[in-house]
Design a protein around this motif. Structure first.
Motif, short mmCIF file in Angstrom:
data_model
loop_
_atom_site.label_atom_id
_atom_site.label_comp_id
_atom_site.label_asym_id
_atom_site.label_seq_id
_atom_site.Cartn_x
_atom_site.Cartn_y
_atom_site.Cartn_z
N ALA A 1 -14.61 12.12 9.44
CA ALA A 1 -14.04 11.17 8.48
C ALA A 1 -12.81 11.81 7.96
N GLU A 2 -11.75 11.10 8.08
CA GLU A 2 -10.33 11.57 7.67
C GLU A 2 -10.11 10.76 6.22
N VAL A 3 -9.41 11.64 5.47
CA VAL A 3 -9.00 10.65 3.99
C VAL A 3 -7.49 10.45 4.36
N ASP A 4 -7.15 9.31 3.89
CA ASP A 4 -5.72 8.69 4.09
C ASP A 4 -5.11 9.28 2.84
N THR A 5 -3.97 9.89 2.87
CA THR A 5 -3.34 10.37 1.64
C THR A 5 -1.98 9.74 1.31
N GLY A 6 -1.77 8.84 2.12
CA GLY A 6 -0.49 7.98 1.69
C GLY A 6 -0.54 7.44 0.40
N PRO A 7 -1.82 6.59 0.16
CA PRO A 7 -1.70 5.87 -1.30
C PRO A 7 -1.63 6.95 -2.33
N LEU A 8 -2.54 8.03 -2.12
CA LEU A 8 -2.53 9.21 -3.17
C LEU A 8 -1.24 9.72 -3.39
N ASN A 9 -0.42 9.92 -2.48
CA ASN A 9 1.14 10.24 -2.81
C ASN A 9 1.94 9.08 -3.49
N ASP A 10 1.46 7.81 -3.13
CA ASP A 10 2.44 6.69 -4.08
C ASP A 10 1.75 6.76 -5.38
N ILE A 11 0.60 7.04 -5.76
CA ILE A 11 0.07 6.96 -6.89
C ILE A 11 0.71 8.18 -7.63
N LEU A 12 0.77 9.26 -7.06
CA LEU A 12 1.23 10.61 -7.94
C LEU A 12 2.63 10.10 -7.97
N PHE A 13 3.42 9.80 -7.31
CA PHE A 13 4.97 9.54 -7.57
C PHE A 13 5.26 8.73 -8.56
N ILE A 14 4.28 7.45 -8.44
CA ILE A 14 4.26 6.31 -9.58
C ILE A 14 4.30 7.22 -11.03
#
Length: 133
Positions: A12-25
């Motif tokens: 199973a892979e975790v997509d970190t794209g949304p996590l980067n967006d949240i940290l940026f916001i």
């Protein structure tokens, strides 16, 4: 008989794209809040005037290559310069008047210096501008 499942290597892979967006916001949110919390980081004391600001008085003296002198728009004789400048220069209590000298490049420097010394004697500051005409 083999009861073990074969490991295919795909997990199973975790997509970190949304996590980067949240940290940026969140980073922008805290940056904006920190500047709004204390807008006066640098304390300055602004000067306060006791009265209204007055415009600086300036008189324009023009001289051409033929030694024709104009104080403002009025043509005068060079020898009567001091008496004419007295009429235009009003030495106040806080604002020092200024005399701006516009001269042709062919005018002798002694004439420009004479205008400057007359203005200084009357209590004004001077500046000269020489042009080719």
């Amino acid at each position: 008989m083999s009861l073990r499942k074969k490991f295919k290597g795909e997990g199973a892979e975790v997509d970190t794209g949304p996590l980067n967006d949240i940290l940026f916001i969140l980073m922008f949110f805290f940056l904006i809040i920190s500047t709004l919390a204390n807008p006066n980081v640098i304390k300055l004391s602004n000067p306060k005037a006791k009265s209204d600001t007055k415009a600086k008085q300036s008189v324009i003296v023009s001289i051409d290559k033929n030694r024709v002198v104009h104080v403002g728009q009025q043509k005068i004789i060079f020898d009567s310069l001091e008496s004419q400048l007295k009429l235009h220069i009003h030495v106040g209590d806080s604002i020092k008047p200024a005399v701006v000298i516009n001269a042709d490049s062919l005018v002798a420097w002694k004439d420009i210096v004479k205008i400057m010394s007359v203005a200084k004697r009357l209590g004004a500051t001077t500046s000269a501008s020489v042009s080719n005409q």
